[in-house]
Scaffold this motif. Structure first.
Motif, PDB file in Angstrom:
ATOM      1  N   MET A   1     -78.666 -64.967  50.142  1.00  0.00           N
ATOM      2  CA  MET A   1     -79.514 -65.176  51.309  1.00  0.00           C
ATOM      3  C   MET A   1     -80.966 -64.779  51.048  1.00  0.00           C
ATOM      4  N   GLU A   2     -81.181 -63.877  50.080  1.00  0.00           N
ATOM      5  CA  GLU A   2     -82.537 -63.384  49.819  1.00  0.00           C
ATOM      6  C   GLU A   2     -83.469 -64.523  49.407  1.00  0.00           C
ATOM      7  N   PHE A   3     -82.955 -65.437  48.592  1.00  0.00           N
ATOM      8  CA  PHE A   3     -83.759 -66.576  48.143  1.00  0.00           C
ATOM      9  C   PHE A   3     -84.250 -67.390  49.341  1.00  0.00           C
ATOM     10  N   TYR A   4     -83.343 -67.668  50.283  1.00  0.00           N
ATOM     11  CA  TYR A   4     -83.691 -68.493  51.432  1.00  0.00           C
ATOM     12  C   TYR A   4     -84.671 -67.778  52.354  1.00  0.00           C
ATOM     13  N   GLN A   5     -84.492 -66.462  52.487  1.00  0.00           N
ATOM     14  CA  GLN A   5     -85.418 -65.687  53.303  1.00  0.00           C
ATOM     15  C   GLN A   5     -86.821 -65.720  52.706  1.00  0.00           C
ATOM     16  N   HIS A   6     -86.916 -65.584  51.381  1.00  0.00           N
ATOM     17  CA  HIS A   6     -88.224 -65.640  50.717  1.00  0.00           C
ATOM     18  C   HIS A   6     -88.867 -67.013  50.885  1.00  0.00           C
ATOM     19  N   ALA A   7     -88.039 -68.061  50.822  1.00  0.00           N
ATOM     20  CA  ALA A   7     -88.559 -69.419  50.995  1.00  0.00           C
ATOM     21  C   ALA A   7     -89.138 -69.602  52.395  1.00  0.00           C
ATOM     22  N   LEU A   8     -88.447 -69.059  53.400  1.00  0.00           N
ATOM     23  CA  LEU A   8     -88.946 -69.147  54.767  1.00  0.00           C
ATOM     24  C   LEU A   8     -90.240 -68.356  54.939  1.00  0.00           C
ATOM     25  N   GLU A   9     -90.305 -67.200  54.313  1.00  0.00           N
ATOM     26  CA  GLU A   9     -91.514 -66.382  54.405  1.00  0.00           C
ATOM     27  C   GLU A   9     -92.694 -67.074  53.739  1.00  0.00           C
ATOM     28  N   GLN A  10     -92.417 -67.752  52.627  1.00  0.00           N
ATOM     29  CA  GLN A  10     -93.481 -68.504  51.954  1.00  0.00           C
ATOM     30  C   GLN A  10     -93.973 -69.644  52.838  1.00  0.00           C
ATOM     31  N   ALA A  11     -93.043 -70.345  53.478  1.00  0.00           N
ATOM     32  CA  ALA A  11     -93.441 -71.423  54.384  1.00  0.00           C
ATOM     33  C   ALA A  11     -94.292 -70.879  55.534  1.00  0.00           C
ATOM     34  N   GLU A  12     -93.936 -69.703  56.023  1.00  0.00           N
ATOM     35  CA  GLU A  12     -94.708 -69.072  57.100  1.00  0.00           C
ATOM     36  C   GLU A  12     -96.129 -68.777  56.629  1.00  0.00           C
ATOM     37  N   ARG A  13     -96.267 -68.217  55.421  1.00  0.00           N
ATOM     38  CA  ARG A  13     -97.595 -67.888  54.888  1.00  0.00           C
ATOM     39  C   ARG A  13     -98.452 -69.131  54.711  1.00  0.00           C
TER      40      ARG A  13
END
Length: 388
Positions: free
Chosen positions: A1-13
Protein backbone atom coordinates in the motif's frame (compact mmCIF):
# COMPACT_ATOMS: atom_id res chain seq x y z
CA UNK A 1 0.00 0.00 0.00
CA UNK A 2 2.95 2.35 0.60
CA UNK A 3 3.66 2.62 -3.13
CA UNK A 4 0.07 3.67 -3.87
CA UNK A 5 0.03 6.17 -1.03
CA UNK A 6 3.23 7.78 -2.34
CA UNK A 7 1.73 7.93 -5.84
CA UNK A 8 -1.33 9.74 -4.49
CA UNK A 9 0.83 12.16 -2.54
CA UNK A 10 2.85 12.90 -5.66
CA UNK A 11 -0.33 13.58 -7.61
CA UNK A 12 -1.43 15.94 -4.84
CA UNK A 13 1.88 17.85 -5.00
CA UNK A 14 1.58 18.20 -8.77
CA UNK A 15 -2.07 19.36 -8.54
CA UNK A 16 -3.19 16.26 -10.44
CA UNK A 17 -5.14 14.57 -7.64
CA UNK A 18 -8.82 14.00 -8.39
CA UNK A 19 -11.69 13.88 -5.89
CA UNK A 20 -15.30 12.85 -6.28
CA UNK A 21 -17.80 15.62 -5.54
CA UNK A 22 -21.47 14.89 -4.90
CA UNK A 23 -24.01 16.91 -6.90
CA UNK A 24 -27.79 16.67 -6.73
CA UNK A 25 -29.24 17.77 -10.09
CA UNK A 26 -32.24 20.11 -9.81
CA UNK A 27 -32.76 20.55 -13.53
CA UNK A 28 -30.66 20.29 -16.68
CA UNK A 29 -28.22 23.09 -15.74
CA UNK A 30 -28.50 23.51 -11.95
CA UNK A 31 -27.35 21.25 -9.12
CA UNK A 32 -26.98 21.37 -5.36
CA UNK A 33 -23.82 20.49 -3.46
CA UNK A 34 -23.18 20.92 0.26
CA UNK A 35 -26.24 23.08 0.71
CA UNK A 36 -25.61 25.45 -2.20
CA UNK A 37 -27.00 25.63 -5.73
CA UNK A 38 -24.62 25.87 -8.69
CA UNK A 39 -24.86 26.68 -12.37
CA UNK A 40 -23.47 23.67 -14.25
CA UNK A 41 -21.07 24.57 -17.05
CA UNK A 42 -19.24 21.25 -17.03
CA UNK A 43 -21.81 18.64 -18.08
CA UNK A 44 -22.28 17.10 -21.52
CA UNK A 45 -26.05 17.55 -21.27
CA UNK A 46 -25.97 19.62 -24.46
CA UNK A 47 -29.72 19.73 -25.12
CA UNK A 48 -30.91 19.59 -21.52
CA UNK A 49 -32.92 16.43 -22.18
CA UNK A 50 -32.15 14.76 -18.84
CA UNK A 51 -35.08 16.67 -17.36
CA UNK A 52 -37.43 16.77 -20.33
CA UNK A 53 -40.86 15.55 -19.13
CA UNK A 54 -41.29 13.09 -22.01
CA UNK A 55 -37.88 11.55 -21.34
CA UNK A 56 -38.47 11.25 -17.61
CA UNK A 57 -41.92 9.76 -18.13
CA UNK A 58 -40.58 7.21 -20.62
CA UNK A 59 -37.96 6.06 -18.12
CA UNK A 60 -40.47 5.76 -15.29
CA UNK A 61 -43.02 3.90 -17.40
CA UNK A 62 -40.44 1.43 -18.73
CA UNK A 63 -39.25 0.64 -15.21
CA UNK A 64 -42.78 0.01 -14.01
CA UNK A 65 -43.60 -2.11 -17.07
CA UNK A 66 -40.39 -4.09 -17.65
CA UNK A 67 -38.65 -3.98 -14.26
CA UNK A 68 -35.51 -2.24 -13.09
CA UNK A 69 -32.94 -4.44 -14.81
CA UNK A 70 -32.63 -6.42 -18.02
CA UNK A 71 -31.60 -9.63 -16.28
CA UNK A 72 -29.01 -10.79 -18.80
CA UNK A 73 -26.91 -10.06 -21.85
CA UNK A 74 -28.59 -9.27 -25.17
CA UNK A 75 -27.52 -12.67 -26.52
CA UNK A 76 -29.10 -14.60 -23.65
CA UNK A 77 -32.21 -13.26 -21.90
CA UNK A 78 -31.71 -9.49 -21.83
CA UNK A 79 -33.03 -8.55 -25.28
CA UNK A 80 -36.44 -6.93 -25.75
CA UNK A 81 -38.31 -4.71 -28.19
CA UNK A 82 -37.12 -1.42 -26.69
CA UNK A 83 -33.62 -2.17 -27.99
CA UNK A 84 -34.93 -2.90 -31.47
CA UNK A 85 -36.97 0.29 -31.49
CA UNK A 86 -34.04 2.43 -30.36
CA UNK A 87 -31.61 0.83 -32.80
CA UNK A 88 -34.01 1.33 -35.70
CA UNK A 89 -34.51 4.97 -34.69
CA UNK A 90 -30.75 5.54 -34.35
CA UNK A 91 -30.06 4.01 -37.76
CA UNK A 92 -32.68 6.23 -39.38
CA UNK A 93 -31.32 9.29 -37.57
CA UNK A 94 -27.73 8.57 -38.64
CA UNK A 95 -28.70 7.49 -42.17
CA UNK A 96 -27.35 3.94 -41.89
CA UNK A 97 -28.75 0.45 -42.43
CA UNK A 98 -28.53 -0.61 -38.82
CA UNK A 99 -27.33 0.28 -35.33
CA UNK A 100 -26.25 -1.61 -32.22
CA UNK A 101 -26.45 -0.46 -28.59
CA UNK A 102 -23.57 -0.88 -26.13
CA UNK A 103 -23.68 -0.18 -22.39
CA UNK A 104 -21.38 2.87 -22.54
CA UNK A 105 -19.56 4.89 -25.14
CA UNK A 106 -16.30 3.60 -23.74
CA UNK A 107 -17.44 0.01 -24.22
CA UNK A 108 -18.63 0.84 -27.74
CA UNK A 109 -15.25 2.18 -28.84
CA UNK A 110 -13.32 -0.63 -27.18
CA UNK A 111 -15.63 -3.27 -28.63
CA UNK A 112 -15.80 -1.83 -32.15
CA UNK A 113 -12.09 -1.19 -32.68
CA UNK A 114 -10.83 -4.38 -31.03
CA UNK A 115 -13.25 -6.36 -33.21
CA UNK A 116 -12.57 -4.65 -36.52
CA UNK A 117 -8.75 -4.63 -36.41
CA UNK A 118 -6.89 -7.93 -36.61
CA UNK A 119 -3.20 -8.79 -36.49
CA UNK A 120 -2.53 -7.87 -40.14
CA UNK A 121 -4.43 -4.58 -39.99
CA UNK A 122 -3.29 -1.01 -39.36
CA UNK A 123 -5.27 1.63 -37.44
CA UNK A 124 -4.58 5.29 -38.23
CA UNK A 125 -5.62 7.33 -35.18
CA UNK A 126 -5.66 11.10 -34.54
CA UNK A 127 -3.35 12.00 -31.66
CA UNK A 128 -6.16 13.78 -29.78
CA UNK A 129 -8.67 10.93 -30.01
CA UNK A 130 -10.58 10.02 -26.85
CA UNK A 131 -9.05 7.62 -24.33
CA UNK A 132 -11.63 4.97 -25.22
CA UNK A 133 -10.40 4.99 -28.82
CA UNK A 134 -6.81 4.70 -27.62
CA UNK A 135 -7.72 1.75 -25.41
CA UNK A 136 -9.66 0.11 -28.24
CA UNK A 137 -6.56 0.38 -30.41
CA UNK A 138 -4.42 -1.12 -27.64
CA UNK A 139 -6.80 -4.04 -27.17
CA UNK A 140 -6.98 -4.81 -30.87
CA UNK A 141 -4.43 -7.06 -32.47
CA UNK A 142 -3.69 -4.47 -35.13
CA UNK A 143 -0.85 -2.01 -35.38
CA UNK A 144 -1.69 1.58 -34.42
CA UNK A 145 -0.13 4.54 -36.22
CA UNK A 146 -0.72 8.01 -34.77
CA UNK A 147 -1.04 11.07 -36.98
CA UNK A 148 -0.80 14.67 -35.77
CA UNK A 149 -4.07 16.30 -34.82
CA UNK A 150 -6.06 16.91 -38.01
CA UNK A 151 -2.78 16.81 -39.97
CA UNK A 152 -4.06 15.58 -43.31
CA UNK A 153 -0.68 15.79 -45.03
CA UNK A 154 0.83 13.47 -42.44
CA UNK A 155 -2.14 11.12 -42.64
CA UNK A 156 -1.76 10.96 -46.43
CA UNK A 157 1.94 10.12 -46.09
CA UNK A 158 1.27 7.45 -43.48
CA UNK A 159 -1.48 5.84 -45.54
CA UNK A 160 0.89 5.68 -48.52
CA UNK A 161 4.05 4.58 -46.76
CA UNK A 162 2.88 2.30 -43.92
CA UNK A 163 3.14 -1.36 -44.88
CA UNK A 164 -0.14 -3.19 -44.41
CA UNK A 165 -0.99 -6.72 -45.51
CA UNK A 166 -4.55 -6.48 -44.19
CA UNK A 167 -7.13 -3.72 -43.83
CA UNK A 168 -6.61 -0.04 -43.05
CA UNK A 169 -8.88 1.71 -40.54
CA UNK A 170 -8.90 5.47 -40.00
CA UNK A 171 -10.49 6.41 -36.68
CA UNK A 172 -11.18 9.93 -35.46
CA UNK A 173 -13.32 11.87 -33.05
CA UNK A 174 -15.97 13.87 -34.90
CA UNK A 175 -15.94 16.65 -32.30
CA UNK A 176 -12.81 16.47 -30.15
CA UNK A 177 -13.86 16.31 -26.52
CA UNK A 178 -11.19 18.56 -25.01
CA UNK A 179 -10.70 21.11 -27.82
CA UNK A 180 -14.19 21.38 -29.28
CA UNK A 181 -12.96 21.42 -32.88
CA UNK A 182 -14.31 19.25 -35.70
CA UNK A 183 -12.44 16.55 -37.63
CA UNK A 184 -11.64 17.31 -41.26
CA UNK A 185 -13.92 14.55 -42.43
CA UNK A 186 -14.13 15.78 -46.02
CA UNK A 187 -10.37 15.32 -46.40
CA UNK A 188 -10.40 12.03 -44.52
CA UNK A 189 -13.03 10.61 -46.87
CA UNK A 190 -10.93 11.52 -49.91
CA UNK A 191 -7.78 9.99 -48.42
CA UNK A 192 -9.64 6.84 -47.39
CA UNK A 193 -10.92 6.34 -50.94
CA UNK A 194 -7.40 6.50 -52.34
CA UNK A 195 -6.05 4.11 -49.70
CA UNK A 196 -9.06 1.76 -49.71
CA UNK A 197 -9.39 2.37 -45.95
CA UNK A 198 -12.37 2.04 -43.64
CA UNK A 199 -13.47 5.13 -41.72
CA UNK A 200 -14.75 5.17 -38.14
CA UNK A 201 -16.02 8.42 -36.58
CA UNK A 202 -16.71 8.90 -32.87
CA UNK A 203 -19.78 11.13 -32.75
CA UNK A 204 -20.13 11.17 -28.96
CA UNK A 205 -19.87 14.98 -28.81
CA UNK A 206 -21.29 15.58 -32.29
CA UNK A 207 -24.72 13.93 -32.10
CA UNK A 208 -27.27 16.60 -31.20
CA UNK A 209 -24.58 19.26 -31.56
CA UNK A 210 -23.55 19.63 -35.22
CA UNK A 211 -25.06 18.83 -38.59
CA UNK A 212 -28.64 19.37 -39.76
CA UNK A 213 -30.96 18.46 -36.89
CA UNK A 214 -27.93 17.42 -34.83
CA UNK A 215 -27.31 14.33 -36.95
CA UNK A 216 -23.56 14.54 -36.45
CA UNK A 217 -20.27 14.88 -38.27
CA UNK A 218 -21.01 13.10 -41.54
CA UNK A 219 -24.26 15.04 -41.95
CA UNK A 220 -22.50 18.33 -41.21
CA UNK A 221 -20.21 17.70 -44.22
CA UNK A 222 -22.95 16.22 -46.42
CA UNK A 223 -21.15 12.88 -46.31
CA UNK A 224 -23.90 10.55 -45.09
CA UNK A 225 -23.25 7.04 -46.33
CA UNK A 226 -19.52 7.63 -46.78
CA UNK A 227 -18.45 6.74 -43.23
CA UNK A 228 -18.30 2.98 -42.69
CA UNK A 229 -19.03 3.01 -38.98
CA UNK A 230 -20.15 5.73 -36.61
CA UNK A 231 -19.96 5.43 -32.86
CA UNK A 232 -22.06 7.60 -30.60
CA UNK A 233 -23.37 7.92 -27.07
CA UNK A 234 -26.80 8.08 -25.48
CA UNK A 235 -25.40 9.87 -22.43
CA UNK A 236 -24.73 13.38 -23.75
CA UNK A 237 -27.23 15.12 -26.02
CA UNK A 238 -29.68 12.25 -25.56
CA UNK A 239 -29.65 12.58 -21.78
CA UNK A 240 -29.58 8.88 -20.93
CA UNK A 241 -26.79 6.30 -20.73
CA UNK A 242 -25.04 4.00 -23.16
CA UNK A 243 -23.29 3.97 -26.52
CA UNK A 244 -23.99 2.70 -30.00
CA UNK A 245 -22.51 1.78 -33.34
CA UNK A 246 -24.20 2.65 -36.64
CA UNK A 247 -23.32 1.30 -40.07
CA UNK A 248 -24.14 -1.51 -42.44
CA UNK A 249 -26.16 -4.51 -41.34
CA UNK A 250 -23.14 -6.71 -42.03
CA UNK A 251 -20.96 -4.71 -39.66
CA UNK A 252 -23.59 -4.70 -36.93
CA UNK A 253 -24.03 -8.47 -37.25
CA UNK A 254 -20.25 -8.83 -37.09
CA UNK A 255 -20.09 -6.81 -33.86
CA UNK A 256 -22.88 -8.87 -32.30
CA UNK A 257 -20.72 -11.94 -32.85
CA UNK A 258 -17.27 -10.48 -32.17
CA UNK A 259 -17.40 -7.45 -29.85
CA UNK A 260 -16.56 -8.78 -26.39
CA UNK A 261 -17.83 -5.66 -24.58
CA UNK A 262 -21.23 -6.33 -26.17
CA UNK A 263 -21.31 -10.11 -25.83
CA UNK A 264 -20.27 -10.35 -22.19
CA UNK A 265 -22.24 -7.46 -20.65
CA UNK A 266 -25.66 -7.43 -19.08
CA UNK A 267 -27.94 -5.30 -21.24
CA UNK A 268 -28.93 -1.76 -20.31
CA UNK A 269 -31.88 -1.32 -17.98
CA UNK A 270 -35.25 -0.80 -19.72
CA UNK A 271 -35.62 2.67 -18.17
CA UNK A 272 -32.34 3.83 -19.70
CA UNK A 273 -33.21 2.47 -23.12
CA UNK A 274 -36.66 4.03 -23.05
CA UNK A 275 -35.24 7.39 -21.96
CA UNK A 276 -32.79 7.42 -24.88
CA UNK A 277 -35.56 6.49 -27.31
CA UNK A 278 -37.80 9.28 -26.02
CA UNK A 279 -34.93 11.78 -26.16
CA UNK A 280 -34.20 10.86 -29.77
CA UNK A 281 -37.87 11.30 -30.61
CA UNK A 282 -37.87 14.74 -28.95
CA UNK A 283 -34.74 15.76 -30.86
CA UNK A 284 -36.15 14.53 -34.16
CA UNK A 285 -39.35 16.49 -33.58
CA UNK A 286 -37.68 19.65 -32.26
CA UNK A 287 -34.49 20.26 -34.27
CA UNK A 288 -34.61 23.93 -33.24
CA UNK A 289 -33.01 22.79 -29.95
CA UNK A 290 -29.78 22.32 -31.89
CA UNK A 291 -30.02 25.87 -33.24
CA UNK A 292 -30.53 27.17 -29.70
CA UNK A 293 -27.45 25.26 -28.54
CA UNK A 294 -25.37 26.70 -31.39
CA UNK A 295 -26.55 30.22 -30.59
CA UNK A 296 -25.73 29.81 -26.89
CA UNK A 297 -22.28 28.44 -27.65
CA UNK A 298 -21.58 31.23 -30.15
CA UNK A 299 -22.62 33.86 -27.61
CA UNK A 300 -20.30 32.60 -24.86
CA UNK A 301 -17.47 31.89 -27.31
CA UNK A 302 -17.61 35.45 -28.61
CA UNK A 303 -17.49 36.87 -25.08
CA UNK A 304 -14.46 34.73 -24.17
CA UNK A 305 -12.60 35.41 -27.40
CA UNK A 306 -13.20 39.15 -27.13
CA UNK A 307 -11.74 39.06 -23.63
CA UNK A 308 -8.57 37.46 -25.00
CA UNK A 309 -8.95 33.82 -23.92
CA UNK A 310 -7.46 31.05 -26.06
CA UNK A 311 -10.36 28.71 -26.89
CA UNK A 312 -8.40 26.48 -29.30
CA UNK A 313 -10.49 27.49 -32.30
CA UNK A 314 -13.51 25.62 -30.94
CA UNK A 315 -16.65 25.90 -33.05
CA UNK A 316 -18.93 23.71 -30.92
CA UNK A 317 -20.52 23.61 -27.47
CA UNK A 318 -17.18 22.63 -25.88
CA UNK A 319 -15.22 25.78 -25.00
CA UNK A 320 -11.69 25.15 -23.69
CA UNK A 321 -9.99 28.01 -21.87
CA UNK A 322 -6.26 27.33 -21.98
CA UNK A 323 -4.35 28.32 -18.84
CA UNK A 324 -1.28 26.05 -19.15
CA UNK A 325 -0.36 25.28 -15.55
CA UNK A 326 -2.24 22.56 -13.65
CA UNK A 327 -2.31 24.54 -10.39
CA UNK A 328 -3.69 27.57 -12.21
CA UNK A 329 -6.44 25.50 -13.82
CA UNK A 330 -7.50 24.09 -10.43
CA UNK A 331 -7.38 27.54 -8.81
CA UNK A 332 -9.43 29.03 -11.63
CA UNK A 333 -12.12 26.34 -11.28
CA UNK A 334 -12.21 26.72 -7.49
CA UNK A 335 -12.66 30.49 -7.71
CA UNK A 336 -15.48 30.03 -10.21
CA UNK A 337 -17.14 27.57 -7.86
CA UNK A 338 -17.09 30.21 -5.14
CA UNK A 339 -19.07 32.32 -7.60
CA UNK A 340 -21.60 29.52 -7.98
CA UNK A 341 -20.37 28.19 -11.32
CA UNK A 342 -19.08 24.64 -11.88
CA UNK A 343 -16.54 24.05 -14.65
CA UNK A 344 -13.96 21.28 -15.07
CA UNK A 345 -10.22 21.80 -14.56
CA UNK A 346 -8.64 19.47 -17.12
CA UNK A 347 -5.04 18.42 -16.54
CA UNK A 348 -2.66 15.71 -17.66
CA UNK A 349 -2.98 12.90 -18.60
CA UNK A 350 -6.29 13.98 -20.17
CA UNK A 351 -4.39 16.75 -21.97
CA UNK A 352 -0.61 17.14 -22.38
CA UNK A 353 1.49 18.70 -19.63
CA UNK A 354 1.47 22.49 -20.00
CA UNK A 355 -1.92 22.45 -21.75
CA UNK A 356 -4.16 22.44 -18.66
CA UNK A 357 -7.45 24.20 -19.18
CA UNK A 358 -10.96 24.88 -18.10
CA UNK A 359 -13.40 22.79 -20.11
CA UNK A 360 -16.59 24.82 -20.30
CA UNK A 361 -19.68 23.27 -21.86
CA UNK A 362 -22.82 25.03 -23.03
CA UNK A 363 -26.36 23.66 -23.05
CA UNK A 364 -29.44 24.63 -24.99
CA UNK A 365 -31.05 24.86 -21.52
CA UNK A 366 -28.80 27.74 -20.41
CA UNK A 367 -30.46 31.15 -20.44
CA UNK A 368 -28.77 34.20 -21.92
CA UNK A 369 -28.64 35.72 -18.43
CA UNK A 370 -26.82 32.65 -17.10
CA UNK A 371 -24.30 32.72 -19.94
CA UNK A 372 -23.70 36.43 -19.34
CA UNK A 373 -23.15 35.78 -15.63
CA UNK A 374 -20.71 33.00 -16.44
CA UNK A 375 -18.77 35.05 -18.97
CA UNK A 376 -18.43 37.95 -16.54
CA UNK A 377 -17.14 35.69 -13.77
CA UNK A 378 -14.71 33.89 -16.09
CA UNK A 379 -13.33 37.17 -17.40
CA UNK A 380 -13.01 38.72 -13.94
CA UNK A 381 -11.16 35.73 -12.50
CA UNK A 382 -9.09 35.34 -15.66
CA UNK A 383 -7.76 38.87 -15.21
CA UNK A 384 -7.25 38.31 -11.48
CA UNK A 385 -5.10 35.23 -12.19
CA UNK A 386 -3.26 36.81 -15.11
CA UNK A 387 -4.65 34.41 -17.69
CA UNK A 388 -5.79 37.40 -19.76
Amino acid sequence: MEFYQHALEQAEREHLYRRLVDYIPRDAVHADSEGRQYLMMAANNYLGLTHHPAVQQAAASASLTFGTGSGGSRLTTGNHLLYRQLENKLAAFKGTEAALIFNTGYMANVGIISSLAGKDDVIFSDELNHASIIDGCRLSRGRTVIYGHSNMNQLADLLTNTACSGRRLIVTDGVFSMDGDIARLDDIVQLARKADALIMVDDAHATGVIGPGGRGTAASFGLEGQVHITMGTLSKSLGAEGGYAAGSQVLMDYLINKARSFIFSTALAPATTAAALAALQVLSGQPDMVDRLKANAAYLRTKLNQAGFDTCGSTTAILPVIVGDAYLAVEFAQLLKKEGIVVSAIRQPTVPAGASRLRITVSAAHSLAELTKASQAICTIGRQLGVI
